[in-house]
Design a protein around this motif. Structure first.
Motif, PDB file in Angstrom:
ATOM      1  N   TYR A 139     -10.274 -26.614   1.812  1.00  9.75           N
ATOM      2  CA  TYR A 139      -8.953 -27.073   2.240  1.00  9.75           C
ATOM      3  C   TYR A 139      -8.789 -26.911   3.751  1.00  9.75           C
ATOM      4  CZ  TYR A 139      -3.995 -26.957   3.294  1.00  9.75           C
ATOM      5  OH  TYR A 139      -2.769 -27.174   3.881  1.00  9.75           O
ATOM      6  N   ASP A 140      -9.170 -25.748   4.273  1.00  9.57           N
ATOM      7  CA  ASP A 140      -9.058 -25.495   5.710  1.00  9.57           C
ATOM      8  C   ASP A 140      -9.896 -26.494   6.507  1.00  9.57           C
ATOM      9  OD1 ASP A 140      -7.374 -23.361   5.231  1.00  9.57           O
ATOM     10  OD2 ASP A 140      -8.975 -21.862   5.316  1.00  9.57           O
ATOM     11  N   GLN A 141     -11.078 -26.827   5.976  1.00 11.00           N
ATOM     12  CA  GLN A 141     -11.953 -27.761   6.679  1.00 11.00           C
ATOM     13  C   GLN A 141     -11.362 -29.166   6.687  1.00 11.00           C
ATOM     14  OE1 GLN A 141     -15.290 -27.017   8.298  1.00 11.00           O
ATOM     15  NE2 GLN A 141     -14.151 -28.700   9.209  1.00 11.00           N
ATOM     16  N   VAL A 142     -10.821 -29.595   5.567  1.00  9.93           N
ATOM     17  CA  VAL A 142     -10.185 -30.915   5.493  1.00  9.93           C
ATOM     18  C   VAL A 142      -8.991 -30.973   6.441  1.00  9.93           C
ATOM     19  CG1 VAL A 142      -8.853 -32.473   4.006  1.00  9.93           C
ATOM     20  CG2 VAL A 142     -10.959 -31.440   3.160  1.00  9.93           C
ATOM     21  N   ALA A 143      -8.190 -29.915   6.460  1.00  9.50           N
ATOM     22  CA  ALA A 143      -7.024 -29.875   7.349  1.00  9.50           C
ATOM     23  C   ALA A 143      -7.448 -29.936   8.815  1.00  9.50           C
ATOM     24  CB  ALA A 143      -6.211 -28.610   7.085  1.00  9.50           C
TER      25      ALA A 143
ATOM     26  N   HIS B 104       0.528 -18.531  -1.953  1.00 10.06           N
ATOM     27  CA  HIS B 104      -0.017 -19.695  -1.251  1.00 10.06           C
ATOM     28  C   HIS B 104       0.955 -20.212  -0.180  1.00 10.06           C
ATOM     29  CE1 HIS B 104      -3.476 -19.919  -3.811  1.00 10.06           C
ATOM     30  NE2 HIS B 104      -2.753 -20.087  -4.886  1.00 10.06           N
ATOM     31  N   PRO B 105       1.067 -19.511   0.941  1.00 12.38           N
ATOM     32  CA  PRO B 105       1.967 -19.973   2.003  1.00 12.38           C
ATOM     33  C   PRO B 105       1.601 -21.348   2.547  1.00 12.38           C
ATOM     34  CG  PRO B 105       0.538 -18.188   2.782  1.00 12.38           C
ATOM     35  CD  PRO B 105       0.384 -18.252   1.295  1.00 12.38           C
ATOM     36  N   GLU B 106       0.347 -21.801   2.311  1.00 14.10           N
ATOM     37  CA  GLU B 106      -0.038 -23.140   2.755  1.00 14.10           C
ATOM     38  C   GLU B 106       0.834 -24.212   2.097  1.00 14.10           C
ATOM     39  OE1 GLU B 106      -3.608 -20.431   2.399  1.00 14.10           O
ATOM     40  OE2 GLU B 106      -1.994 -21.082   1.074  1.00 14.10           O
ATOM     41  N   PHE B 107       1.368 -23.902   0.901  1.00 12.06           N
ATOM     42  CA  PHE B 107       2.199 -24.871   0.191  1.00 12.06           C
ATOM     43  C   PHE B 107       3.506 -25.154   0.916  1.00 12.06           C
ATOM     44  CE2 PHE B 107       0.511 -24.195  -4.425  1.00 12.06           C
ATOM     45  CZ  PHE B 107      -0.769 -24.428  -3.975  1.00 12.06           C
ATOM     46  N   GLN B 108       3.902 -24.255   1.827  1.00 12.25           N
ATOM     47  CA  GLN B 108       5.196 -24.414   2.484  1.00 12.25           C
ATOM     48  C   GLN B 108       5.272 -25.702   3.301  1.00 12.25           C
ATOM     49  OE1 GLN B 108       7.863 -22.501   1.868  1.00 12.25           O
ATOM     50  NE2 GLN B 108       6.503 -21.553   0.380  1.00 12.25           N
ATOM     51  N   ARG B 109       4.110 -26.213   3.726  1.00 13.04           N
ATOM     52  CA  ARG B 109       4.109 -27.484   4.458  1.00 13.04           C
ATOM     53  C   ARG B 109       4.317 -28.664   3.516  1.00 13.04           C
ATOM     54  NH1 ARG B 109      -1.444 -27.161   7.487  1.00 13.04           N
ATOM     55  NH2 ARG B 109      -1.869 -25.453   6.079  1.00 13.04           N
TER      56      ARG B 109
ATOM     57  N   LEU C 238      -6.432 -28.175  -3.989  1.00 13.19           N
ATOM     58  CA  LEU C 238      -7.582 -27.759  -3.196  1.00 13.19           C
ATOM     59  C   LEU C 238      -7.410 -26.341  -2.670  1.00 13.19           C
ATOM     60  CD1 LEU C 238     -10.312 -28.628  -2.196  1.00 13.19           C
ATOM     61  CD2 LEU C 238      -9.221 -29.738  -0.240  1.00 13.19           C
ATOM     62  N   VAL C 239      -6.184 -25.960  -2.336  1.00 16.10           N
ATOM     63  CA  VAL C 239      -5.930 -24.581  -1.918  1.00 16.10           C
ATOM     64  C   VAL C 239      -6.345 -23.615  -3.024  1.00 16.10           C
ATOM     65  CG1 VAL C 239      -4.103 -22.903  -1.437  1.00 16.10           C
ATOM     66  CG2 VAL C 239      -4.109 -25.097  -0.253  1.00 16.10           C
ATOM     67  N   MET C 240      -6.023 -23.979  -4.263  1.00 14.92           N
ATOM     68  CA  MET C 240      -6.368 -23.113  -5.390  1.00 14.92           C
ATOM     69  C   MET C 240      -7.853 -23.182  -5.741  1.00 14.92           C
ATOM     70  SD  MET C 240      -3.079 -23.446  -7.957  1.00 14.92           S
ATOM     71  CE  MET C 240      -3.052 -25.239  -8.043  1.00 14.92           C
ATOM     72  N   LEU C 241      -8.441 -24.359  -5.559  1.00 17.14           N
ATOM     73  CA  LEU C 241      -9.845 -24.544  -5.907  1.00 17.14           C
ATOM     74  C   LEU C 241     -10.789 -23.899  -4.900  1.00 17.14           C
ATOM     75  CD1 LEU C 241      -9.674 -28.298  -6.941  1.00 17.14           C
ATOM     76  CD2 LEU C 241     -10.518 -26.482  -8.431  1.00 17.14           C
TER      77      LEU C 241
ATOM     78  N   ARG D 181       8.384 -35.275  -6.057  1.00 25.53           N
ATOM     79  CA  ARG D 181       8.272 -36.263  -4.990  1.00 25.53           C
ATOM     80  C   ARG D 181       6.991 -36.121  -4.180  1.00 25.53           C
ATOM     81  NH1 ARG D 181      14.415 -35.923  -2.497  1.00 25.53           N
ATOM     82  NH2 ARG D 181      15.531 -36.193  -4.479  1.00 25.53           N
ATOM     83  N   LEU D 182       6.086 -35.299  -4.640  1.00 24.12           N
ATOM     84  CA  LEU D 182       4.838 -35.128  -3.909  1.00 24.12           C
ATOM     85  C   LEU D 182       4.049 -36.424  -3.884  1.00 24.12           C
ATOM     86  CD1 LEU D 182       3.418 -31.742  -5.270  1.00 24.12           C
ATOM     87  CD2 LEU D 182       4.791 -32.111  -3.232  1.00 24.12           C
ATOM     88  N   SER D 183       3.436 -36.719  -2.750  1.00 21.47           N
ATOM     89  CA  SER D 183       2.482 -37.821  -2.721  1.00 21.47           C
ATOM     90  C   SER D 183       1.225 -37.353  -3.446  1.00 21.47           C
ATOM     91  CB  SER D 183       2.139 -38.187  -1.272  1.00 21.47           C
ATOM     92  OG  SER D 183       1.380 -37.155  -0.655  1.00 21.47           O
ATOM     93  N   GLN D 184       0.340 -38.297  -3.767  1.00 20.15           N
ATOM     94  CA  GLN D 184      -0.913 -37.923  -4.434  1.00 20.15           C
ATOM     95  C   GLN D 184      -1.694 -36.919  -3.611  1.00 20.15           C
ATOM     96  OE1 GLN D 184      -3.096 -41.564  -5.448  1.00 20.15           O
ATOM     97  NE2 GLN D 184      -2.581 -41.205  -7.582  1.00 20.15           N
ATOM     98  N   GLN D 185      -1.724 -37.109  -2.285  1.00 18.83           N
ATOM     99  CA  GLN D 185      -2.517 -36.211  -1.468  1.00 18.83           C
ATOM    100  C   GLN D 185      -1.855 -34.853  -1.303  1.00 18.83           C
ATOM    101  OE1 GLN D 185      -5.650 -36.628  -0.572  1.00 18.83           O
ATOM    102  NE2 GLN D 185      -5.601 -34.531   0.205  1.00 18.83           N
ATOM    103  N   GLU D 186      -0.535 -34.801  -1.268  1.00 19.20           N
ATOM    104  CA  GLU D 186       0.125 -33.497  -1.211  1.00 19.20           C
ATOM    105  C   GLU D 186      -0.202 -32.693  -2.458  1.00 19.20           C
ATOM    106  OE1 GLU D 186       4.153 -34.143   1.440  1.00 19.20           O
ATOM    107  OE2 GLU D 186       4.083 -35.078  -0.537  1.00 19.20           O
ATOM    108  N   ALA D 187      -0.241 -33.354  -3.609  1.00 20.65           N
ATOM    109  CA  ALA D 187      -0.633 -32.662  -4.839  1.00 20.65           C
ATOM    110  C   ALA D 187      -2.099 -32.233  -4.769  1.00 20.65           C
ATOM    111  CB  ALA D 187      -0.407 -33.571  -6.046  1.00 20.65           C
ATOM    112  N   ARG D 188      -2.951 -33.108  -4.211  1.00 22.23           N
ATOM    113  CA  ARG D 188      -4.374 -32.739  -4.055  1.00 22.23           C
ATOM    114  C   ARG D 188      -4.519 -31.528  -3.133  1.00 22.23           C
ATOM    115  NH1 ARG D 188      -5.341 -38.319  -2.819  1.00 22.23           N
ATOM    116  NH2 ARG D 188      -5.765 -39.456  -4.746  1.00 22.23           N
ATOM    117  N   ASN D 189      -3.744 -31.501  -2.057  1.00 25.96           N
ATOM    118  CA  ASN D 189      -3.827 -30.370  -1.132  1.00 25.96           C
ATOM    119  C   ASN D 189      -3.529 -29.059  -1.847  1.00 25.96           C
ATOM    120  OD1 ASN D 189      -4.514 -31.996   1.011  1.00 25.96           O
ATOM    121  ND2 ASN D 189      -2.501 -31.978   1.967  1.00 25.96           N
ATOM    122  N   CYS D 190      -2.511 -29.072  -2.714  1.00 26.22           N
ATOM    123  CA  CYS D 190      -2.166 -27.862  -3.466  1.00 26.22           C
ATOM    124  C   CYS D 190      -3.312 -27.465  -4.395  1.00 26.22           C
ATOM    125  CB  CYS D 190      -0.893 -28.085  -4.270  1.00 26.22           C
ATOM    126  SG  CYS D 190       0.590 -28.322  -3.270  1.00 26.22           S
TER     127      CYS D 190
END
Length: 383
Positions: free
Chosen positions: A209-213, A55-60, A201-204, A190-199
């Protein structure tokens, strides 16, 4: 010793009448896990063959600097224990990394095979000197760096023979197991709630995820929502996108939410991700674009700032966002038929309207505020 008084028969039953032992036994059967050590050489082969999803998207989201990366390589070289990597086995057999993305991507980058979101090879890692191995400074795996220092063949063999501990949630497990595991493993980060949600969503659902981004970068949306740099760094724009759709989908009463707002949004997102891309999906991208196009044209960056009767003041207001976006999107055809000045005037009216003021004060919890504002705003903007 008995004192002569009868003692009640204690039973470990919860309020639903299900024994605790039975609950444990049932849930334990739903999660199938293995654990074993694997050499770095084997990990590299899995990645090259496409059997390990990093999941390279997590790098952000999970950001390590070169010093942290160098410290990990130092630990591996010295045999210092590294925390286990948690993966979930998908139905197709591929391992999904749910905890340990930075550790694995650091190893892959160091040996020169890590690929980013665009499938481009990342720049090989050049190590920094560390506490125990200051001479690591300037070293690379095998591609010569600025200081012309590379690992010898013997050092590369030893590195590839080093082992990492893996914990695997097998594919027979309950479908929610890996998402629940991710949330628990990262609860103290230290993840914010949304950073955790983003992770999550990438898996779900990668497509959602791409559309939300993409929507979080929409020009009209950004023009209307002016948040602080700190908020932006915590993925707040993505959170606002999700909350827009969550609000539009709300069909409950104006009573208090059953859970905290953050948990409510996360659970809604998980449900929406299952349906995204199907006819049952409630995410209307066109509605999002229509709503923010109107707001950007009428009020621009003042859309969600307080109106004092003569000018807009202060920072972005989340209560205003909830009220205005719910009301306008819920009556989009009406406001597309009106003038922009009429919309501007209606938005400014909310700051003196009792229906908004009485349900958005500092004493109002988000659990109570959000349902009330959503439902009342749809009526407020309906005329």
């Amino acid at each position: 010793m008995s004192d002569g008084y009868p003692r009640p028969q204690l039973k470990r039953w919860d309020k639903h009448g299900v024994a605790l032992e039975e609950q444990i036994a049932t849930k334990a059967k739903e999660i199938h896990a293995d654990g074993y050590a694997m050499s770095i050489g084997e990990v590299l082969s899995l990645y090259r063959d496409g059997d390990l999803e990093i999941h390279p998207e997590f790098q952000r989201i999970f950001r390590w600097d070169d010093r942290q990366k160098s410290s990990l390589i130092e630990s591996i070289l010295l045999g210092i224990p590294v925390p286990p990597i948690f993966v979930s086995q998908r139905l197709d057999g591929i391992w999904d990394v749910i905890d340990g993305v930075q550790r694995l991507s650091t190893v892959l980058q160091f040996v020169g095979i890590y690929r980013d979101e665009a499938e481009n090879l990342a720049e090989p890692l050049t190590l920094l000197g560390t506490e125990y191995l200051p001479s690591l400074e300037g070293y690379r795996w095998e591609v010569t760096g600025p200081e012309n220092r590379v690992f010898s063949e013997a050092m590369r063999r030893d590195f590839k023979r080093a082992k990492l501990e893996f914990r695997i949630i097998r594919k027979e497990s309950d479908g929610n197991a890996k998402y629940d595991m991710f949330q628990r493993l990262n609860a103290g980060t230290r993840l914010s709630q949304q950073e955790a949600r983003n992770c999550l969503l990438v898996m779900l659902n990668q497509e959602m995820y791409d559309q939300v981004a993409t929507l979080s970068k929409n020009s009209s949306f950004r023009n209307s929502c002016q948040v602080s740099d700190q908020k932006e760094s915590e993925a707040y724009y993505e959170e606002l996108v999700l909350r827009f759709f969550c609000q539009a989908d709300y069909k409950g009463a104006d009573s208090e939410l059953r859970e905290e707002l953050g948990e409510y949004v996360t659970n809604w997102m998980r449900s929406a991700a299952e349906k995204f891309g199907t006819p049952e999906s409630t995410i209307d991208i066109h509605l999002f674009e229509r709503t923010f196009s109107l707001l950007a044209e009428s009020l621009g960056d003042d859309t969600f700032r307080r109106w004092n009767g003569s000018r807009h003041l202060g920072p972005f207001s989340i209560a205003c966002f909830e009220f205005v976006t719910s009301g306008v999107s819920g009556n989009i055809e009406l406001w597309e038929s009106r003038t922009l000045d009429e919309l501007k005037e209606r938005v400014r009216q909310i700051w003196s309207a009792p229906v908004f003021r009485e349900n958005s004060g500092t004493g109002m919890s988000p659990r109570r505020r959000v349902p009330r504002l959503i439902l009342r705003s749809r009526n407020f903007f309906s005329r």
